[in-house]
Design a protein around this motif. Sequence first.
Motif, PDB file in Angstrom:
ATOM      1  N   GLY A   7     101.411 -10.799 -26.888  1.00 14.44           N
ATOM      2  CA  GLY A   7     101.955 -11.791 -27.589  1.00 14.44           C
ATOM      3  C   GLY A   7     103.437 -11.656 -26.953  1.00 14.44           C
ATOM      4  N   ILE A   8     104.159 -12.625 -27.533  1.00 15.38           N
ATOM      5  CA  ILE A   8     105.712 -12.765 -26.938  1.00 15.38           C
ATOM      6  C   ILE A   8     106.515 -11.571 -27.625  1.00 15.38           C
ATOM      7  N   ASP A   9     107.765 -11.460 -27.138  1.00  8.12           N
ATOM      8  CA  ASP A   9     108.456 -10.244 -27.715  1.00  8.12           C
ATOM      9  C   ASP A   9     108.692 -10.574 -29.308  1.00  8.12           C
ATOM     10  N   PHE A  10     108.861  -9.484 -30.153  1.00 10.31           N
ATOM     11  CA  PHE A  10     109.013  -9.677 -31.434  1.00 10.31           C
ATOM     12  C   PHE A  10     107.767 -10.215 -32.406  1.00 10.31           C
ATOM     13  N   CYS A  11     106.548 -10.274 -31.694  1.00 13.65           N
ATOM     14  CA  CYS A  11     105.572 -10.616 -32.243  1.00 13.65           C
ATOM     15  C   CYS A  11     104.815  -9.783 -33.328  1.00 13.65           C
ATOM     16  N   THR A  15     104.139  -2.617 -34.008  1.00 11.76           N
ATOM     17  CA  THR A  15     103.866  -2.132 -35.445  1.00 11.76           C
ATOM     18  C   THR A  15     102.334  -2.079 -35.726  1.00 11.76           C
ATOM     19  N   GLN A  16     101.952  -3.087 -35.162  1.00 16.11           N
ATOM     20  CA  GLN A  16     100.284  -3.278 -35.435  1.00 16.11           C
ATOM     21  C   GLN A  16      99.601  -1.998 -34.639  1.00 16.11           C
ATOM     22  N   ILE A  17      99.997  -1.641 -33.583  1.00 15.98           N
ATOM     23  CA  ILE A  17      99.438  -0.787 -32.729  1.00 15.98           C
ATOM     24  C   ILE A  17      99.646   0.693 -33.471  1.00 15.98           C
ATOM     25  N   LYS A  18     100.727   0.871 -34.016  1.00 16.73           N
ATOM     26  CA  LYS A  18     101.061   2.082 -34.811  1.00 16.73           C
ATOM     27  C   LYS A  18      99.991   2.077 -35.886  1.00 16.73           C
ATOM     28  N   GLU A 187      98.331  -7.601 -43.939  1.00 19.74           N
ATOM     29  CA  GLU A 187      97.019  -8.675 -43.684  1.00 19.74           C
ATOM     30  C   GLU A 187      96.764  -8.671 -42.326  1.00 19.74           C
ATOM     31  N   ILE A 188      97.785  -8.545 -41.312  1.00 16.62           N
ATOM     32  CA  ILE A 188      97.335  -8.735 -40.087  1.00 16.62           C
ATOM     33  C   ILE A 188      96.431  -7.372 -39.754  1.00 16.62           C
TER      34      ILE A 188
END
Length: 202
Positions: A7-11, A15-18, A187-188
């Motif tokens: 995804g582009i920067d700031f997507c 956070t999701q990987i963490k 949610e993501i």
Amino acid sequence: MLITFEGIDFCGKTTQIKLLSEYLIRKKKKVITIREPGGTEIAETLRQILLEPKNKMNSFTELFLFEAARSDLVEKVIKPALTEGSIVLCDRFWDSTIAYQVFGRKLPEDFVNQCNFYSSQGIKPDITFLIDISLETMLRRSKSLKIDRFENEEAEFIKNVIEGFRTIAKLNQSRFVILDGDEPIEEIHKRIVEVLSNKFGL
Ligand code: TMP
């Protein structure tokens, strides 16, 4: 198993990987988290060169630096981790090179695909999460954060990269999962866990 996030920067990839890494560790899985470019001494040095705003370079120089960083990371980290059965979470992989260098910088696709193939030693992600956001969302989020060379690029370039990611995802539907990056973080995360549990029993 290799799980990549694009995804582009700031997507919101990082956070999701963490969150996913914490989830998998709670489930007693062996996990390593890496980012591209980066993850080895050489690749981190190349990252600094690539993201330094005062380093002007043409698109091929840029491509070769990304590929060099990837080649080192695959050889020293990704391949050994996959061999020992770890789950590898990678913040970007060669789909980024297609989106940024082919769709964004307009480099020839066949050539970039070949570079990607050799730098990754033919390794393909088992699944790729594309966190899709609009240019407007990116600009809104980027205000409070540091600016680097890529985040300074004009809107047209970013629009082409967004389009690039969407096109790649459409062409590789069996590997890609598209997530709406405007959804709440929790949610993501839930959706990512749901997909991984349905597809791979994780
Ligand atoms: P990031 O770690 O914040 O995602 O920054 C890496 C930057 O490098 C990001 O703007 C995307 C860009 N990039 C490419 O242009 N091509 C690539 O192959 C990769 C891996 C990243």
